[in-house]
Design a protein around this motif. Structure first.
Motif, PDB file in Angstrom:
ATOM      1  N   SER A   1      37.397 -33.446 -18.864  1.00  0.00           N
ATOM      2  CA  SER A   1      38.239 -33.936 -17.775  1.00  0.00           C
ATOM      3  C   SER A   1      39.694 -33.637 -18.077  1.00  0.00           C
TER       4      SER A   1
ATOM      5  N   ASP B   1      39.249 -36.891 -13.764  1.00  0.00           N
ATOM      6  CA  ASP B   1      38.644 -38.003 -14.493  1.00  0.00           C
ATOM      7  C   ASP B   1      37.785 -38.850 -13.554  1.00  0.00           C
TER       8      ASP B   1
ATOM      9  N   ASP C   1      29.010 -39.123 -13.736  1.00  0.00           N
ATOM     10  CA  ASP C   1      29.995 -39.736 -14.629  1.00  0.00           C
ATOM     11  C   ASP C   1      31.369 -39.846 -13.990  1.00  0.00           C
ATOM     12  N   ARG C   2      31.714 -38.885 -13.150  1.00  0.00           N
ATOM     13  CA  ARG C   2      33.064 -38.910 -12.566  1.00  0.00           C
ATOM     14  C   ARG C   2      33.095 -39.201 -11.070  1.00  0.00           C
TER      15      ARG C   2
ATOM     16  N   ARG D   1      32.254 -41.173  -7.525  1.00  0.00           N
ATOM     17  CA  ARG D   1      31.874 -42.431  -6.905  1.00  0.00           C
ATOM     18  C   ARG D   1      31.921 -42.238  -5.388  1.00  0.00           C
TER      19      ARG D   1
ATOM     20  N   ARG E   1      36.697 -47.256 -13.585  1.00  0.00           N
ATOM     21  CA  ARG E   1      37.035 -46.080 -14.400  1.00  0.00           C
ATOM     22  C   ARG E   1      38.022 -46.446 -15.508  1.00  0.00           C
TER      23      ARG E   1
ATOM     24  N   ALA F   1      36.452 -48.249 -18.364  1.00  0.00           N
ATOM     25  CA  ALA F   1      35.602 -47.405 -19.203  1.00  0.00           C
ATOM     26  C   ALA F   1      36.410 -46.476 -20.096  1.00  0.00           C
TER      27      ALA F   1
END
Length: 224
Positions: free
Chosen positions: A2, A145, A195-196, A198, A220, A223
């Motif tokens: 990222s 990210d 993972d990135r 939404r 995010r 995390a």
């Protein structure tokens, strides 16, 4: 890798989705909220976000629907993105800013790499997702990210986009079936990059949508 993790303390957030989903409005609202919290925020867009990239923007967003072939569009978008990343995104991330970008490489994967109906290309290669991914890896090489994908009924979004008016209506003019493909492809990308990515329900009142945006960003940051 990222962009944020590879560039000091910055955070790179892209806003994606079909036309008329309200992502640009929510991006501006998030920028205002983060600035009120004392954060350094850079608001940018694609295609565009740097002088050369803005010139390319006019080439790809204005004019007749068939002005460019999908492969030509793919190359133009990557040229604009390279200028944007070099001149705007990476310098902002290097100083620790939050970069909020209205579209990034996922839009290219969807609009040029996957969703277009392509006529026979003869001896030339036809565009596909593999081509879009290969070009991105070769000349860009970073991902956000966090990517917020604003999901809305394409018929509603297309009506909003047309009602908005202006000269940048080339993609709106491609029709409802095309925009249904766009929605399906964005949903597929969310599954491909869990993972990135939404998915944000873009229906309902703007305040409710914004609450979903803040929740996704908080998740995010927690995390990180």
């Amino acid at each position: 890798m990222s962009a944020g993790r590879g560039a000091a303390r910055g955070l790179f957030v892209s806003f994606e989705g079909g036309d008329g989903a309200g992502k640009s409005t929510q991006l501006r609202r998030l920028a205002e909220a983060l600035r009120a919290e004392g954060r350094d925020v850079v608001v940018t867009r694609e295609p565009g976000g740097a002088p050369g990239a803005e010139e390319i923007r006019r080439l790809v967003l204005e004019g007749e629907p068939g002005r460019w072939s999908p492969v030509s569009e793919l190359l133009l978008f990557n040229a604009a993105r390279r200028d944007h990343v070099e001149r705007t995104i990476l310098p902002a991330l290097a100083r620790g800013a939050v970069v909020l970008c209205d579209r990034f490489a996922d839009s290219t994967r969807v609009y040029q790499g996957a969703a277009r109906d392509v006529a026979a290309a003869g001896p030339l290669p036809a565009p596909d997702l593999a081509m879009a991914d290969a070009l991105h890896a070769l000349v860009i090489g970073i991902e956000p990210d966090l990517t917020l994908i604003f999901d809305i009924d394409p018929e509603v979004g297309l009506a909003r986009g047309v009602a908005r008016g202006g000269e940048e209506l080339r993609f709106e003019s491609l029709g409802l079936d095309f925009h249904r493909q766009v929605r399906a492809r964005f949903r597929a990308l969310a599954e491909r990059f869990p993972d990135r990515c939404r998915v944000i329900d873009a229906g309902g009142e703007p305040d409710a949508v914004f609450a979903r945006v803040r929740a996704a960003l908080a998740e995010r940051l927690a995390a990180a």
